[in-house]
Write a protein that holds these residues in place. Structure first.
Motif, PDB file in Angstrom:
ATOM      1  N   SER A  95       0.822  -1.211   0.000  1.00  0.00           N
ATOM      2  CA  SER A  95       0.000   0.000   0.000  1.00  0.00           C
ATOM      3  C   SER A  95       0.855   1.261   0.000  1.00  0.00           C
ATOM      4  O   SER A  95       2.016   1.241   0.400  1.00  0.00           O
ATOM      5  CB  SER A  95      -0.926   0.010   1.218  1.00  0.00           C
ATOM      6  OG  SER A  95      -0.178  -0.090   2.411  1.00  0.00           O
ATOM      7  N   ARG A 138       2.242   2.784  -9.440  1.00  0.00           N
ATOM      8  CA  ARG A 138       0.883   3.081  -9.008  1.00  0.00           C
ATOM      9  C   ARG A 138       0.477   4.479  -9.478  1.00  0.00           C
ATOM     10  O   ARG A 138       1.319   5.320  -9.793  1.00  0.00           O
ATOM     11  CB  ARG A 138       0.809   2.976  -7.484  1.00  0.00           C
ATOM     12  CG  ARG A 138      -0.587   3.064  -6.916  1.00  0.00           C
ATOM     13  CD  ARG A 138      -0.675   2.410  -5.566  1.00  0.00           C
ATOM     14  NE  ARG A 138      -0.610   0.966  -5.681  1.00  0.00           N
ATOM     15  CZ  ARG A 138      -0.459   0.144  -4.641  1.00  0.00           C
ATOM     16  NH1 ARG A 138      -0.332   0.643  -3.430  1.00  0.00           N
ATOM     17  NH2 ARG A 138      -0.430  -1.158  -4.816  1.00  0.00           N
ATOM     18  N   TRP A 157      -2.237   9.630  -6.076  1.00  0.00           N
ATOM     19  CA  TRP A 157      -2.397   8.364  -5.374  1.00  0.00           C
ATOM     20  C   TRP A 157      -3.342   8.489  -4.180  1.00  0.00           C
ATOM     21  O   TRP A 157      -4.053   7.534  -3.836  1.00  0.00           O
ATOM     22  CB  TRP A 157      -1.045   7.794  -4.941  1.00  0.00           C
ATOM     23  CG  TRP A 157      -0.379   8.487  -3.786  1.00  0.00           C
ATOM     24  CD1 TRP A 157       0.520   9.503  -3.856  1.00  0.00           C
ATOM     25  CD2 TRP A 157      -0.552   8.198  -2.402  1.00  0.00           C
ATOM     26  NE1 TRP A 157       0.911   9.870  -2.606  1.00  0.00           N
ATOM     27  CE2 TRP A 157       0.281   9.086  -1.684  1.00  0.00           C
ATOM     28  CE3 TRP A 157      -1.320   7.271  -1.686  1.00  0.00           C
ATOM     29  CZ2 TRP A 157       0.364   9.083  -0.300  1.00  0.00           C
ATOM     30  CZ3 TRP A 157      -1.243   7.262  -0.300  1.00  0.00           C
ATOM     31  CH2 TRP A 157      -0.412   8.154   0.376  1.00  0.00           C
ATOM     32  N   SER A 198      -6.889   7.699  -5.129  1.00  0.00           N
ATOM     33  CA  SER A 198      -7.159   6.366  -5.663  1.00  0.00           C
ATOM     34  C   SER A 198      -7.664   5.451  -4.559  1.00  0.00           C
ATOM     35  O   SER A 198      -7.087   5.393  -3.470  1.00  0.00           O
ATOM     36  CB  SER A 198      -5.885   5.765  -6.275  1.00  0.00           C
ATOM     37  OG  SER A 198      -5.401   6.587  -7.312  1.00  0.00           O
ATOM     38  N   ASN A 231      -7.239   0.228  -7.210  1.00  0.00           N
ATOM     39  CA  ASN A 231      -6.020  -0.576  -7.305  1.00  0.00           C
ATOM     40  C   ASN A 231      -6.339  -1.992  -7.768  1.00  0.00           C
ATOM     41  O   ASN A 231      -5.591  -2.597  -8.539  1.00  0.00           O
ATOM     42  CB  ASN A 231      -5.302  -0.610  -5.953  1.00  0.00           C
ATOM     43  CG  ASN A 231      -4.754   0.745  -5.545  1.00  0.00           C
ATOM     44  OD1 ASN A 231      -4.589   1.640  -6.376  1.00  0.00           O
ATOM     45  ND2 ASN A 231      -4.469   0.904  -4.264  1.00  0.00           N
ATOM     46  N   TRP A 257      -9.606   5.101   0.099  1.00  0.00           N
ATOM     47  CA  TRP A 257      -8.837   3.853   0.192  1.00  0.00           C
ATOM     48  C   TRP A 257      -9.051   3.215   1.563  1.00  0.00           C
ATOM     49  O   TRP A 257      -9.281   2.004   1.664  1.00  0.00           O
ATOM     50  CB  TRP A 257      -7.342   4.131  -0.030  1.00  0.00           C
ATOM     51  CG  TRP A 257      -6.515   2.877  -0.030  1.00  0.00           C
ATOM     52  CD1 TRP A 257      -6.141   2.145  -1.119  1.00  0.00           C
ATOM     53  CD2 TRP A 257      -5.971   2.200   1.115  1.00  0.00           C
ATOM     54  NE1 TRP A 257      -5.393   1.059  -0.723  1.00  0.00           N
ATOM     55  CE2 TRP A 257      -5.280   1.067   0.633  1.00  0.00           C
ATOM     56  CE3 TRP A 257      -6.004   2.437   2.482  1.00  0.00           C
ATOM     57  CZ2 TRP A 257      -4.636   0.179   1.481  1.00  0.00           C
ATOM     58  CZ3 TRP A 257      -5.362   1.541   3.343  1.00  0.00           C
ATOM     59  CH2 TRP A 257      -4.676   0.433   2.838  1.00  0.00           C
TER      60      TRP A 257
END
Length: 310
Positions: free
Chosen positions: A33, A69, A79, A82, A87, A199
């Motif tokens: 992660s 990523r 990121w 996201s 992912n 996330w």
């Protein structure tokens, strides 16, 4: 190699091919992660898994795809905006693109995931046409339960004066989780810091057991005895849930960053451990197992692997 995601985002990556003539068996590598590049690195936590694993697999005749990523390296985006599900969709798109590559044998594609990447590898193995899955430090439980186990594990390695504050710190943690669950934006500020809130919400609600129960391909699951972030006991649940032949390894002294630590291990050990390469015995285990499962020629595909628990 660039993979075009479902929303048009170009995921910039590297396809490492063996020196021999193709097409080749191939695996998709999925990292943990955070804002990780194709090698599995952030500036503060350089796990450096991508290149050594790709080189080791290439020596066995197996190609590897790894990518940056969103919002990292050559991949555009942000990121923190996201989600966990983003992912996962990117991983599914990447494995399909890998299977379709002219230098890759579509009947011999696998997936390797570490940490968060192991969770997406479970989903890919359960929903896509893959021949084998390697799960490095993957859990088999609800995401919130995994986070709480991690917090307890990390807490035990803190200095004694901090451990005396267990109850108030635990209450603070519960309040923070409640605030995260109430957020509705991609990014939120929590105690003054920007947080990838979507996330977190999606990860807390994700139960990896449903994906594991859908996996029929052979599985190699490895967790270190000294992993502070994933409970090694979850290997038993992985073994129970997966439908195909599954081999599990609980490796002595191996940590979450895939290095061994023979001494007392805490989060503060990461900086020292990451100066060393990924554990060579782990790389040998993964590459040898994948070479057996994927083969280097179509007639080398194993007919029926045996489940084992060393």
């Amino acid at each position: 190699m660039t993979v075009t995601a479902d929303d048009g985002t170009p995921l910039a990556g590297t396809l490492t091919l063996p020196d021999t003539a193709g097409p080749h068996p191939a695996v998709l590598l999925l990292h943990g992660s955070g804002p990780l590049d194709r090698e599995g690195n952030t500036p503060k936590v350089p796990v450096n898994l991508g290149r050594p694993l790709a080189d080791a697999l290439a020596s066995k005749g197996i190609a590897t795809l790894r990518y940056d990523r969103r919002g990292v390296g050559g991949t555009p985006g942000a990121w923190r905006a996201s989600g966990f599900t983003d992912n996962g969709r990117d991983a599914a798109t990447a494995v399909r693109a890998l299977s379709a590559h002219p230098d890759v044998r579509s009947d011999a594609v696998g997936v390797v995931g570490h940490s968060e990447g192991a969770l997406h590898a479970m989903a890919v193995a359960g929903r896509e046409d893959v021949r084998a899955a390697v799960l490095l430090a993957g859990y088999a439980r609800l995401g919130e339960e995994a986070l709480r186990w991690q917090a307890r594990s990390v807490f035990q390695g803190l200095p004694a004066p901090v451990r005396m504050l267990r109850r108030p710190l635990g209450a603070l943690g519960n309040r923070l989780l409640a605030r995260i669950r109430k957020t509705r934006t991609d990014v939120a500020r929590l105690v003054g810091f920007p947080l990838n809130a979507r996330w977190m919400r999606e990860n807390l609600a994700h139960d990896s057991r449903a994906d594991l129960a859908a996996v029929h391909a052979p599985v190699l699951a490895v967790t270190g005895e000294k992993d502070l972030q994933v409970d090694p006991d979850d290997l038993d649940e992985i073994q129970r849930l997966t439908q195909g032949p599954t081999e599990t390894h609980r490796i002595p002294d191996l940590t979450h960053v895939l290095r061994r630590d023979p001494g007392r291990h805490t989060l503060r050990s990461y900086g020292r451990l990451l100066r060393d390469p990924v554990d060579p015995e782990l790389l040998a285990l993964v590459t040898t197992w994948l070479a057996h499962q994927l083969g280097t020629q179509p007639d080398e595909m194993p007919s029926d692997a045996q489940a084992a628990r060393p």
